[in-house]
Design a protein around this motif. Sequence first.
Motif, mmCIF file in Angstrom:
data_model
loop_
_atom_site.group_PDB
_atom_site.id
_atom_site.type_symbol
_atom_site.label_atom_id
_atom_site.label_comp_id
_atom_site.label_asym_id
_atom_site.label_seq_id
_atom_site.Cartn_x
_atom_site.Cartn_y
_atom_site.Cartn_z
ATOM 1 N N THR A 147 85.188 82.501 20.985
ATOM 2 C CA THR A 147 84.022 81.880 20.357
ATOM 3 C C THR A 147 84.417 81.406 18.978
ATOM 4 O O THR A 147 85.203 82.054 18.274
ATOM 5 C CB THR A 147 82.843 82.861 20.226
ATOM 6 O OG1 THR A 147 83.287 84.020 19.505
ATOM 7 C CG2 THR A 147 82.348 83.288 21.599
ATOM 8 N N THR A 186 82.097 80.963 12.263
ATOM 9 C CA THR A 186 81.151 80.181 11.480
ATOM 10 C C THR A 186 81.907 79.240 10.563
ATOM 11 O O THR A 186 82.924 79.602 9.973
ATOM 12 C CB THR A 186 80.255 81.115 10.647
ATOM 13 O OG1 THR A 186 79.616 82.021 11.530
ATOM 14 C CG2 THR A 186 79.221 80.322 9.870
ATOM 15 N N ARG A 207 83.742 77.517 28.279
ATOM 16 C CA ARG A 207 84.368 78.325 27.234
ATOM 17 C C ARG A 207 85.745 78.746 27.735
ATOM 18 O O ARG A 207 85.996 78.790 28.949
ATOM 19 C CB ARG A 207 83.512 79.551 26.913
ATOM 20 C CG ARG A 207 83.308 80.481 28.114
ATOM 21 C CD ARG A 207 82.277 81.547 27.834
ATOM 22 N NE ARG A 207 82.138 82.452 28.983
ATOM 23 C CZ ARG A 207 81.245 83.431 29.058
ATOM 24 N NH1 ARG A 207 80.395 83.626 28.063
ATOM 25 N NH2 ARG A 207 81.188 84.212 30.118
ATOM 26 N N GLU A 210 72.745 81.915 14.792
ATOM 27 C CA GLU A 210 73.274 80.956 15.760
ATOM 28 C C GLU A 210 72.538 81.123 17.076
ATOM 29 O O GLU A 210 72.307 82.249 17.525
ATOM 30 C CB GLU A 210 74.776 81.166 15.977
ATOM 31 C CG GLU A 210 75.392 80.152 16.929
ATOM 32 C CD GLU A 210 76.898 80.308 17.049
ATOM 33 O OE1 GLU A 210 77.561 79.324 17.410
ATOM 34 O OE2 GLU A 210 77.399 81.417 16.787
ATOM 35 N N TYR A 211 72.159 80.006 17.686
ATOM 36 C CA TYR A 211 71.429 80.063 18.948
ATOM 37 C C TYR A 211 72.393 80.345 20.100
ATOM 38 O O TYR A 211 73.451 79.722 20.218
ATOM 39 C CB TYR A 211 70.672 78.755 19.175
ATOM 40 C CG TYR A 211 69.470 78.635 18.270
ATOM 41 C CD1 TYR A 211 68.313 79.360 18.525
ATOM 42 C CD2 TYR A 211 69.510 77.816 17.144
ATOM 43 C CE1 TYR A 211 67.215 79.270 17.686
ATOM 44 C CE2 TYR A 211 68.418 77.719 16.296
ATOM 45 C CZ TYR A 211 67.277 78.449 16.573
ATOM 46 O OH TYR A 211 66.205 78.374 15.738
ATOM 47 N N VAL A 212 72.007 81.304 20.925
ATOM 48 C CA VAL A 212 72.797 81.693 22.090
ATOM 49 C C VAL A 212 71.970 81.409 23.340
ATOM 50 O O VAL A 212 70.801 81.782 23.419
ATOM 51 C CB VAL A 212 73.171 83.190 22.026
ATOM 52 C CG1 VAL A 212 73.904 83.597 23.292
ATOM 53 C CG2 VAL A 212 74.035 83.468 20.805
ATOM 54 N N ARG A 233 76.501 83.958 28.588
ATOM 55 C CA ARG A 233 75.896 83.370 27.407
ATOM 56 C C ARG A 233 76.860 82.382 26.756
ATOM 57 O O ARG A 233 78.077 82.579 26.753
ATOM 58 C CB ARG A 233 75.477 84.442 26.400
ATOM 59 C CG ARG A 233 76.603 85.129 25.651
ATOM 60 C CD ARG A 233 76.025 86.092 24.621
ATOM 61 N NE ARG A 233 77.042 86.550 23.692
ATOM 62 C CZ ARG A 233 76.788 87.320 22.644
ATOM 63 N NH1 ARG A 233 75.548 87.722 22.413
ATOM 64 N NH2 ARG A 233 77.760 87.700 21.830
ATOM 65 N N TYR A 234 76.283 81.334 26.213
ATOM 66 C CA TYR A 234 77.064 80.272 25.591
ATOM 67 C C TYR A 234 76.402 79.855 24.281
ATOM 68 O O TYR A 234 75.185 80.005 24.107
ATOM 69 C CB TYR A 234 77.156 79.056 26.523
ATOM 70 C CG TYR A 234 77.894 79.303 27.807
ATOM 71 C CD1 TYR A 234 79.260 79.061 27.906
ATOM 72 C CD2 TYR A 234 77.230 79.793 28.932
ATOM 73 C CE1 TYR A 234 79.946 79.297 29.096
ATOM 74 C CE2 TYR A 234 77.914 80.035 30.118
ATOM 75 C CZ TYR A 234 79.269 79.776 30.190
ATOM 76 O OH TYR A 234 79.933 80.013 31.354
ATOM 77 N N THR A 235 77.205 79.300 23.390
ATOM 78 C CA THR A 235 76.672 78.742 22.153
ATOM 79 C C THR A 235 76.345 77.270 22.371
ATOM 80 O O THR A 235 76.742 76.670 23.381
ATOM 81 C CB THR A 235 77.688 78.871 21.009
ATOM 82 O OG1 THR A 235 78.870 78.113 21.340
ATOM 83 C CG2 THR A 235 78.067 80.326 20.787
ATOM 84 N N GLN A 241 79.181 74.918 23.062
ATOM 85 C CA GLN A 241 79.875 75.054 24.341
ATOM 86 C C GLN A 241 79.141 74.372 25.492
ATOM 87 O O GLN A 241 79.641 74.332 26.608
ATOM 88 C CB GLN A 241 80.067 76.542 24.667
ATOM 89 C CG GLN A 241 81.036 77.240 23.717
ATOM 90 C CD GLN A 241 81.049 78.741 23.887
ATOM 91 O OE1 GLN A 241 80.062 79.345 24.311
ATOM 92 N NE2 GLN A 241 82.158 79.380 23.549
#
Length: 250
Positions: free
Chosen positions: A22, A25, A94, A117-119, A126-128, A131
């Motif tokens: 991942t 920041t 990912r 951060e939105y997940v 789970r992804y950002t 991604q």
Amino acid sequence: MGDYTTDRVLGSTGTTYNAVFTDKTDNATLTQDDFLKLMITELTNQDFNNTMDTSQMVNQMTQFSNMQAMNEMLSYSRTNYAMSLVGKTVTASRYTVSGDLDTTTGKIDKVSLVDDEYVFYIGSKRYTLSQIMTVQDSNSTTTIDPTKFSISSSDVTESTVKLNWELPTEDDLVSAGLKYSVYYTKGTDFNSVDDILKNGTLGAGDLTTQEKIITMLEADTSYLFNIIVEDKDGKKYCYNPIKVQTKSAE
């Protein structure tokens, strides 16, 4: 590959987990606190024999207010966009710790705010936001139309012909799951899947590339070739046929 953090790799019992990379920041972004610290430092270290112009201070305060407003608008836009993705069908990718690309296509079940951060959760994964590769409405379907692309022939002999055909879609994710079957006939024109299956002779099937040499043809004979494309859902489509004349036997 750049700076990355990883999820848990080794459990307390020694069990190995399949980790994914991942992104860290972005530390290059100037925050409101950073701006205030810079201004306070400037005021603290100014030359008291030549103090800062009041107009400069007012200008900096205006810039600070504008930056606050822009950050608030950006935060609202990110939140609004993240919430709008819930229920949408997406494709996200990912990298695993082994360097393989882990790709998932499915509906976003929920979204959470974790460490600012939105997940996004697709099933148990789970992804950002960074991604997520593609987004489509859950009610829409991706269709292909091979009739907009062509088949070509080359290396024609008395009994063989080499066929090449274009990908029937420019969507890389869709084209990766396609399979092709080559059919031919001596006379019947076949422009539909039903006609091909009814009147055609199978030359090759379950192909994943856009190239095939068809053998055991008759010399000095006119053939019509067509190709059936099958997507990952089992739907079938066909190209427009191509006519090929084999060479005469010497």
